[in-house]
Design an enzyme around this catalytic site. Structure first.
Site, short mmCIF file in Angstrom:
data_model
loop_
_atom_site.label_atom_id
_atom_site.label_comp_id
_atom_site.label_asym_id
_atom_site.label_seq_id
_atom_site.Cartn_x
_atom_site.Cartn_y
_atom_site.Cartn_z
N ASN A 178 10.65 -18.46 54.20
CA ASN A 178 10.73 -17.94 52.84
C ASN A 178 11.83 -16.89 52.84
O ASN A 178 11.64 -15.80 53.38
CB ASN A 178 9.38 -17.33 52.45
CG ASN A 178 9.42 -16.59 51.13
OD1 ASN A 178 10.40 -16.70 50.38
ND2 ASN A 178 8.37 -15.84 50.83
N TRP A 179 12.96 -17.25 52.26
CA TRP A 179 14.11 -16.32 52.30
C TRP A 179 13.96 -15.19 51.29
O TRP A 179 14.75 -14.25 51.31
CB TRP A 179 15.41 -17.09 52.06
CG TRP A 179 15.89 -17.85 53.27
CD1 TRP A 179 15.20 -18.06 54.44
CD2 TRP A 179 17.18 -18.46 53.45
NE1 TRP A 179 15.97 -18.78 55.32
CE2 TRP A 179 17.20 -19.04 54.74
CE3 TRP A 179 18.30 -18.60 52.64
CZ2 TRP A 179 18.31 -19.73 55.24
CZ3 TRP A 179 19.41 -19.29 53.14
CH2 TRP A 179 19.41 -19.85 54.43
N LYS A 180 13.00 -15.27 50.38
CA LYS A 180 12.79 -14.22 49.37
C LYS A 180 14.11 -13.97 48.60
O LYS A 180 14.84 -14.91 48.38
CB LYS A 180 12.24 -12.96 50.04
CG LYS A 180 11.01 -13.27 50.91
CD LYS A 180 10.29 -12.06 51.41
CE LYS A 180 9.08 -12.50 52.25
NZ LYS A 180 8.27 -11.36 52.68
N HIS A 230 2.69 -15.92 46.16
CA HIS A 230 3.06 -14.98 47.22
C HIS A 230 2.65 -13.57 46.81
O HIS A 230 2.71 -13.22 45.63
CB HIS A 230 4.57 -15.06 47.47
CG HIS A 230 4.97 -14.32 48.72
ND1 HIS A 230 5.09 -12.95 48.75
CD2 HIS A 230 5.21 -14.76 49.98
CE1 HIS A 230 5.41 -12.60 49.99
NE2 HIS A 230 5.49 -13.67 50.75
N GLU A 238 4.12 -10.88 46.96
CA GLU A 238 5.16 -10.13 46.23
C GLU A 238 5.20 -10.54 44.76
O GLU A 238 5.50 -9.72 43.89
CB GLU A 238 6.52 -10.34 46.93
CG GLU A 238 6.55 -9.58 48.26
CD GLU A 238 7.37 -10.21 49.34
OE1 GLU A 238 8.21 -11.08 49.05
OE2 GLU A 238 7.16 -9.83 50.52
N GLU A 281 -1.50 -14.84 54.35
CA GLU A 281 -0.56 -13.77 54.64
C GLU A 281 -1.21 -12.43 54.31
O GLU A 281 -1.22 -12.01 53.14
CB GLU A 281 0.71 -13.92 53.79
CG GLU A 281 1.47 -15.21 54.05
CD GLU A 281 2.93 -15.09 53.67
OE1 GLU A 281 3.76 -15.28 54.56
OE2 GLU A 281 3.25 -14.78 52.51
N GLY A 321 6.40 -8.05 56.50
CA GLY A 321 7.59 -7.21 56.62
C GLY A 321 7.36 -5.86 57.28
O GLY A 321 8.21 -4.98 57.22
N SER A 331 5.08 -11.04 59.59
CA SER A 331 5.72 -10.50 60.79
C SER A 331 5.70 -11.44 61.99
O SER A 331 5.61 -11.00 63.13
CB SER A 331 5.10 -9.14 61.16
OG SER A 331 5.37 -8.19 60.14
N GLY A 377 9.14 -14.88 56.89
CA GLY A 377 10.08 -14.19 56.02
C GLY A 377 11.34 -13.83 56.79
O GLY A 377 12.23 -14.65 57.01
N GLY A 378 11.40 -12.58 57.23
CA GLY A 378 12.61 -12.05 57.85
C GLY A 378 13.19 -12.92 58.95
O GLY A 378 14.41 -13.11 59.02
#
Ligand code: 13P
Length: 250
Positions: A10-12, A97, A99, A167, A173, A212, A233-234
């Protein structure tokens, strides 16, 4: 039926067109050995979906959206429908998600409507759930997630088109993760909840862990019963890190 793992990035709100070189790297690293065992998915920002889908074609890497509107079209400035994602070359969409739930006040009912939209458009849908830190500290993590599952997953969902991503909000993150045992306990609870509602389909739905995940911790978190892959994510922004995580499967 054995569940085929799915490793999803997920590149957000990250990535310009130049970043698609990382997608190329992920495609190049999707070896025959990996293809035999695990599905790859990258969900870039909507601006990159069409180009990502064109560049990933032939690599076997699927492309997905990060969100969609519940309606197919209409006067909703700035929104993107599931049909538009599909038309741009996506085969998956992430909904709910944390966010989105936090930044845009999305309720379980809204997430469910978006999941229904994804299914209507012919996409596979990843429904995200997860507790906040204070909810875990209060001993309510499982009941919070069960309520999200009940409210966010549409009736009639099937294993081939519905994926759940657990999640924990506090792990996203932050570099913090639950213990492998905590992940196992939660995924077992999710499995029982889905099997209770959807029967055999619920037993076969893929359950991803997210929060993470990195090449160092991936194996202990995701190679266990009832964890059928990861939502990253990251570490999905760099092909080396993404491939370091997927190496857990070989
Ligand atoms: P991080 O892997 O950066 O913690 O993000 C997880 C996530 O939110 C994926 O959807």
């Amino acid at each position: 039926m054995s569940r085929r793992p799915l490793v999803a990035g997920n590149w957000k709100m990250n990535g310009l067109r130049a970043s698609l070189s990382e997608l190329d790297g992920i495609g190049a690293g999707y070896s025959e050995a990996l293809k035999a065992k695990v599905d790859f998915l990258i969900c870039p920002p909507a601006t990159l979906i069409a180009e990502a889908a064109a560049r990933a074609a032939g690599s076997g890497v699927a492309i997905g959206g990060e969100d969609c509107h519940a309606k197919a079209s209409g006067a909703h400035t700035g929104d993107i429908s599931a049909e538009m994602l599909k038309d741009a070359g996506a085969s998956y969409v992430i909904v709910g998600h944390s966010e989105r739930r936090t930044d845009h006040g999305e309720s379980d009912a809204m997430v469910r409507a978006k999941a229904e939209a994804g299914l209507r458009a012919g996409l596979s849908v990843i429904v995200c759930v997860g507790e906040r830190k204070e909810q875990r500290d209060a001993g309510n993590a499982i009941s919070v997630v069960q309520a999200q599952l009940a409210g966010s997953i549409p009736d009639g969902a099937t294993a081939n088109r519905l994926v759940v991503a657990y999640e924990p909000v506090w792990a996203i993150g932050t570099g913090l993760t639950p213990t492998a045992a905590d992940v196992a306990e939660m995924h077992e609870a999710i499995r029982q909840t889905l099997a209770g509602r959807f029967g055999a389909e619920g037993k076969n739905m893929r359950l991803l862990y997210g929060g993470s995940v990195n090449p160092e911790n991936a194996r202990s978190l995701i190679i266990q019963d009832n964890v059928d892959g990861a939502l990253i994510g990251g570490a999905s922004l760099k092909s080396k890190d993404f491939l370091g995580i997927t190496a857990s499967y070989i």
